[in-house]
Design an enzyme around this catalytic site. Structure first.
Site, PDB file in Angstrom:
ATOM      1  N   MET A  65      -7.188  -8.381 -14.876  1.00 37.70           N
ATOM      2  CA  MET A  65      -7.826  -9.423 -15.672  1.00 37.70           C
ATOM      3  C   MET A  65      -8.528  -8.855 -16.892  1.00 37.70           C
ATOM      4  SD  MET A  65     -11.304 -10.527 -13.626  1.00 37.70           S
ATOM      5  CE  MET A  65     -11.842 -11.538 -15.002  1.00 37.70           C
ATOM      6  N   LEU A  81     -10.144 -16.842 -20.581  1.00 38.43           N
ATOM      7  CA  LEU A  81     -10.255 -17.046 -19.141  1.00 38.43           C
ATOM      8  C   LEU A  81     -10.245 -18.533 -18.789  1.00 38.43           C
ATOM      9  CD1 LEU A  81     -12.559 -15.000 -16.833  1.00 38.43           C
ATOM     10  CD2 LEU A  81     -12.558 -17.467 -16.625  1.00 38.43           C
ATOM     11  N   LEU A  87      -5.772 -19.732 -13.264  1.00 39.26           N
ATOM     12  CA  LEU A  87      -7.017 -19.225 -12.695  1.00 39.26           C
ATOM     13  C   LEU A  87      -8.012 -20.349 -12.445  1.00 39.26           C
ATOM     14  CD1 LEU A  87      -8.674 -16.643 -11.982  1.00 39.26           C
ATOM     15  CD2 LEU A  87      -9.591 -16.768 -14.292  1.00 39.26           C
ATOM     16  N   ARG A 154      -5.295  -9.574 -18.906  1.00 34.83           N
ATOM     17  CA  ARG A 154      -5.025 -11.005 -19.056  1.00 34.83           C
ATOM     18  C   ARG A 154      -5.965 -11.674 -20.055  1.00 34.83           C
ATOM     19  NH1 ARG A 154      -3.620 -15.114 -20.047  1.00 34.83           N
ATOM     20  NH2 ARG A 154      -2.858 -16.867 -18.808  1.00 34.83           N
ATOM     21  N   TYR A 155      -7.221 -11.214 -20.104  1.00 38.21           N
ATOM     22  CA  TYR A 155      -8.219 -11.935 -20.903  1.00 38.21           C
ATOM     23  C   TYR A 155      -8.963 -11.059 -21.914  1.00 38.21           C
ATOM     24  CZ  TYR A 155      -7.428 -14.747 -16.743  1.00 38.21           C
ATOM     25  OH  TYR A 155      -6.835 -15.431 -15.719  1.00 38.21           O
ATOM     26  N   HIS A 267     -13.652 -11.599  -4.084  1.00 35.38           N
ATOM     27  CA  HIS A 267     -13.879 -12.785  -4.906  1.00 35.38           C
ATOM     28  C   HIS A 267     -13.325 -14.012  -4.196  1.00 35.38           C
ATOM     29  CE1 HIS A 267     -14.375 -15.377  -8.341  1.00 35.38           C
ATOM     30  NE2 HIS A 267     -14.922 -14.384  -9.021  1.00 35.38           N
ATOM     31  N   ASP A 344     -15.072  -0.582 -10.788  1.00 35.26           N
ATOM     32  CA  ASP A 344     -16.287  -1.334 -11.067  1.00 35.26           C
ATOM     33  C   ASP A 344     -16.076  -2.310 -12.211  1.00 35.26           C
ATOM     34  OD1 ASP A 344     -18.353  -0.606  -9.266  1.00 35.26           O
ATOM     35  OD2 ASP A 344     -18.521   1.349 -10.247  1.00 35.26           O
ATOM     36  N   GLU A 347     -18.565  -8.021 -11.307  1.00 40.40           N
ATOM     37  CA  GLU A 347     -18.796  -8.501  -9.943  1.00 40.40           C
ATOM     38  C   GLU A 347     -19.433  -7.444  -9.046  1.00 40.40           C
ATOM     39  OE1 GLU A 347     -16.171 -11.648 -11.479  1.00 40.40           O
ATOM     40  OE2 GLU A 347     -16.138  -9.470 -11.638  1.00 40.40           O
ATOM     41  N   GLU A 351     -23.307  -8.570  -9.995  1.00 38.81           N
ATOM     42  CA  GLU A 351     -23.505  -9.516  -8.895  1.00 38.81           C
ATOM     43  C   GLU A 351     -23.942  -8.831  -7.610  1.00 38.81           C
ATOM     44  OE1 GLU A 351     -21.339 -13.270  -6.663  1.00 38.81           O
ATOM     45  OE2 GLU A 351     -20.232 -12.105  -8.153  1.00 38.81           O
TER      46      GLU A 351
END
Length: 428
Positions: A65, A81, A87, A154-155, A267, A344, A347, A351
């Protein structure tokens, strides 16, 4: 918990309530800043199709991603995104709600990236892992050498279309042929992650050298693609996870070690995606079971899910709630294990480290290291790639099977392409 993952739709968009304030971060991540602020571009020299090996050269393309390398890139990252219906399916309102959510979330997400050093380290680790894997493959498989490392996010940069143009510049495709392996860096398959990346790769292949580019159904001299689309229980992956857990267990007193609770965190997904038949929950569970089997089931453990947001049902139990509940019950020694991430990123660094662990307020709550530059993990990547190339399969048999509730024509076309002419009839 005040954190909201960039994957998820914030509650205030649905409820029209004011967004919550950013909670001050109590500590910083010493040592993260230098590599997280840097951009790491991999220089790939041009190759020719008559190179060393009889089957080389081979382009090895890591799919992920991605993440913004600097805070200035956050809004573009979020815009892409939230525009991705694979997604975050927003239906007919995607083109309106996506940009709105991205703009409203940008300041908060910029602050979170600032708190972990100014940007995501995922590009640095992805390019390092791919490059080191290719070095191993050149020795392990000289007939398919040289193996050239590429990353397609992807983003965020480098985007899929940028990677594809680089392949052209380096002597692949555009009438020159050549082989490329798309290697997902999501070990467990989901239509929202690997599926979305493959849809994007298929789209740009068609635009740049497929039917849409020159009118031919299968032009001569195009890049010949194959896909490593999932690897949830590969022995090398399992060993890397297990060794990181064992290293963290050693930080507890010997008499308490076997009582430490292992909390595997992945996730979450909306239940609408799970109920459609997405294989992700089962594949994550397979990873967890294999790791515990390798550890001899030495400790109590649970699988939990992070980053739920909004009023709709998501896969649970949530990691934050699980930690809080176990600490209340007296289980104050816990190890968080990020089991669905290969390096890493926000998230883990924000988080888990700066939300979940701090809110637990217990010195016994710790986190196992991410895979990052782990040599056991990089060897596993090379072993996976070599096995894939030796088998000669274009994709796994699992990729040919659509989710039970799938109605996406894009997904159908993508799967038929990567399955190849021999197996496209299997994709229904």
């Amino acid at each position: 918990m005040s954190f909201r993952s960039p994957f998820a739709i914030p509650r205030h968009i649905w409820n029209s309530a004011a967004p919550s304030a950013v909670r001050p971060v109590a500590r910083s991540l010493v040592g993260c800043t230098s590599y997280q602020r840097s951009r790491f571009a991999t220089a790939v020299p041009p190759v020719t199709q008559d190179a060393t090996g009889s089957k080389g050269p081979t382009a090895m393309v890591f799919l992920n991603m991605g993440g913004p390398s600097t805070t200035d890139e956050v809004e573009d990252f979020l815009s892409r995104l939230f525009a991705d219906g694979d997604l975050i399916p927003l239906g007919r309102l995607q083109s309106y709600l996506g940009p709105l959510i991205a703009r409203r979330r940008t300041p908060k997400i910029q602050q979170q990236y600032s708190d972990i050093g100014g940007g995501s380290p995922i590009r640095k680790w992805s390019e390092y892992q791919c490059k080191e894997m290719c070095k191993l493959l050149d020795k392990m498989s000289p007939e398919t050498a040289p193996h050239k490392p590429y990353v397609a996010f992807r983003y965020a940069a480098p985007l899929t279309e940028t990677m594809y143009e680089q392949l052209f510049a380096d002597g692949f495709g555009n009438g020159k042929g050549g082989r490329a392996v798309a290697f997902t860096q999501y070990p467990q398959y989901s239509c929202s992650t690997t599926g979305s990346s493959l849809n994007e790769l298929w789209k740009w292949r068609n635009r740049l050298e497929g039917k849409r580019a020159n009118g031919e159904a299968d032009p001569a001299g195009t890049i010949q693609w194959s896909v490593i689309d999932r690897w949830p229980s590969h022995p090398g992956l399992i060993e890397a996870f297990a060794q990181n857990i064992e290293a963290q267990l050693k930080t507890y007193p010997a008499e308490k070690r076997n009582e430490v609770v292992l909390l595997f965190s992945a996730h979450s997904l909306p239940m609408s995606v799970v109920n459609r038949g997405d294989p992700y929950p089962a594949e994550v569970a397979a990873t967890v079971h294999a790791v515990m089997q390798r550890l001899g089931f030495s400790n109590p453990y649970r699988l939990c899910w992070q980053s739920k947001v909004g009023p709709k049902a998501w896969l649970g139990a949530q990691t934050s709630d699980t930690v809080q509940e176990y600490v209340k019950r007296g289980h104050t020694d816990l190890i968080l294990v990020p089991v669905a991430f290969t390096s890493d990123h926000i998230e883990t660094l924000y988080e888990l480290d700066l939300e979940v662990m701090e809110e637990a307020n217990s010195p016994g709550v710790k986190r196992a290291e991410s895979l990052n530059g782990n040599p056991v993990f990089i060897q596993a990547l090379a072993d996976l790639a070599l096995e894939h190339m030796n088998k000669g399969e274009l994709c796994s048999r699992q990729l040919t099977l659509r989710c039970q509730g799938c109605t996406s024509e894009r997904c159908l076309g993508q799967k038929k392409f990567f399955a190849g002419k021999e197996n496209e009839a299997l994709v229904l």
